[in-house]
Write a protein that holds these residues in place. Structure first.
Motif, PDB file in Angstrom:
ATOM      1  N   PHE A  51      75.351   1.242  23.160  1.00  0.00           N
ATOM      2  CA  PHE A  51      74.180   1.041  22.468  1.00  0.00           C
ATOM      3  C   PHE A  51      73.819   1.974  21.196  1.00  0.00           C
ATOM      4  N   TRP A  52      74.149   3.321  21.306  1.00  0.00           N
ATOM      5  CA  TRP A  52      73.943   4.182  20.188  1.00  0.00           C
ATOM      6  C   TRP A  52      75.014   3.872  19.107  1.00  0.00           C
ATOM      7  N   LEU A  53      76.010   3.139  19.104  1.00  0.00           N
ATOM      8  CA  LEU A  53      76.807   3.091  18.062  1.00  0.00           C
ATOM      9  C   LEU A  53      76.248   1.829  17.191  1.00  0.00           C
ATOM     10  N   GLU A  87      60.319  12.332  19.611  1.00  0.00           N
ATOM     11  CA  GLU A  87      61.535  12.491  18.764  1.00  0.00           C
ATOM     12  C   GLU A  87      61.884  13.878  18.413  1.00  0.00           C
ATOM     13  N   ASN A  88      61.534  14.852  18.873  1.00  0.00           N
ATOM     14  CA  ASN A  88      61.568  16.388  18.720  1.00  0.00           C
ATOM     15  C   ASN A  88      63.106  16.555  19.274  1.00  0.00           C
ATOM     16  N   LYS A  89      63.886  17.118  18.301  1.00  0.00           N
ATOM     17  CA  LYS A  89      65.162  17.690  18.683  1.00  0.00           C
ATOM     18  C   LYS A  89      65.454  19.023  18.226  1.00  0.00           C
ATOM     19  N   GLY A  90      64.772  19.500  17.388  1.00  0.00           N
ATOM     20  CA  GLY A  90      65.104  20.924  16.604  1.00  0.00           C
ATOM     21  C   GLY A  90      63.730  21.917  17.164  1.00  0.00           C
ATOM     22  N   VAL A  91      62.749  21.404  16.818  1.00  0.00           N
ATOM     23  CA  VAL A  91      61.570  22.345  17.087  1.00  0.00           C
ATOM     24  C   VAL A  91      60.891  21.928  18.504  1.00  0.00           C
ATOM     25  N   LEU A  92      61.167  22.620  19.535  1.00  0.00           N
ATOM     26  CA  LEU A  92      60.835  22.262  21.020  1.00  0.00           C
ATOM     27  C   LEU A  92      59.725  23.142  21.381  1.00  0.00           C
ATOM     28  N   ASP A  93      59.160  23.750  20.321  1.00  0.00           N
ATOM     29  CA  ASP A  93      57.879  24.990  20.805  1.00  0.00           C
ATOM     30  C   ASP A  93      56.622  24.053  20.082  1.00  0.00           C
ATOM     31  N   ARG A 133      61.723   6.066  14.821  1.00  0.00           N
ATOM     32  CA  ARG A 133      61.618   7.309  13.977  1.00  0.00           C
ATOM     33  C   ARG A 133      62.948   8.175  14.053  1.00  0.00           C
ATOM     34  N   MET A 134      63.798   8.134  15.094  1.00  0.00           N
ATOM     35  CA  MET A 134      64.778   8.812  15.578  1.00  0.00           C
ATOM     36  C   MET A 134      65.911   7.981  14.825  1.00  0.00           C
ATOM     37  N   LEU A 135      65.689   6.644  14.717  1.00  0.00           N
ATOM     38  CA  LEU A 135      67.017   5.877  14.126  1.00  0.00           C
ATOM     39  C   LEU A 135      66.898   6.008  12.505  1.00  0.00           C
ATOM     40  N   GLU A 136      65.530   6.019  12.254  1.00  0.00           N
ATOM     41  CA  GLU A 136      65.140   5.890  10.539  1.00  0.00           C
ATOM     42  C   GLU A 136      65.733   7.119  10.183  1.00  0.00           C
ATOM     43  N   ASN A 137      65.301   8.235  10.813  1.00  0.00           N
ATOM     44  CA  ASN A 137      65.300   9.642  10.115  1.00  0.00           C
ATOM     45  C   ASN A 137      66.222  10.481  11.173  1.00  0.00           C
ATOM     46  N   PRO A 138      67.659  10.190  11.494  1.00  0.00           N
ATOM     47  CA  PRO A 138      68.268  10.985  12.186  1.00  0.00           C
ATOM     48  C   PRO A 138      68.311  12.421  11.644  1.00  0.00           C
TER      49      PRO A 138
END
Length: 163
Positions: A28-30, A120-126, A157-162
């Motif tokens: 799917f993610w390909l 969609e947070n992947k970096g800032v988890l605080d 948003r995760m797809l448009e702004n990876p």
């Protein structure tokens, strides 16, 4: 907190033990693409799994995850209402920037799980943004909230702004 989560509108998504096929997930993610022309302007995510077309819309998210929300429910709430809910949760910081470390220790596990699982947070988890904060206080207070839109828009948003 557990009693509240067991009676909230996203209980099925939190408790269901779905079978996840890693190969299909990777497949799917390909190929996913956001198609904003479908679903009355809200858009969809179009992909392929094993050569079959897959279309994910807000309605599909609602049906598959069995969210008990409605399309007309809000995804965010007024500042005063959110602030009042945060104070009730003994949050010690300011709003709109909400930090996990400023919640009492008994609320931090919820924030810790909520951020990576439903946003969609992947970096800032605080740190929670305004919409994430609205969704979390809606979950805690059992407010009518459109979690289906929240999840599907986060996926787009995760797809448009990876990151």
């Amino acid at each position: 907190m557990i009693v509240g989560l067991n009676s909230c509108c996203i209980t099925h998504a939190l408790r269901a033990n779905h079978v996840i096929c890693i190969g299909m997930l990777k497949d799917f993610w390909l190929s996913p693409k956001v198609n904003r022309s479908k679903a009355e302007g809200a858009g969809s995510i179009d992909a392929k799994i094993q050569g079959k077309d897959i279309i994910i819309t807000e309605t599909i998210v609602r049906e598959v995850l069995k969210f008990e929300d409605q399309p007309h429910y809000p995804t965010s709430f007024e500042r005063d209402k959110v602030m009042k809910a945060l104070r009730k949760m003994s949050y010690e910081g300011d709003y709109p920037t909400v930090l996990k470390k400023l919640f009492p220790s008994y609320w931090r596990p919820l924030v810790h799980v909520f951020l990576p699982c439903i946003s969609e947070n992947k970096g800032v988890l605080d740190q929670l943004n305004q919409i994430q904060t609205s969704a979390m206080v809606a979950l805690v207070n059992n407010w009518n909230c459109n979690f289906s839109t929240f999840v599907s828009e986060n996926m787009k948003r995760m797809l448009e702004n990876p990151k």
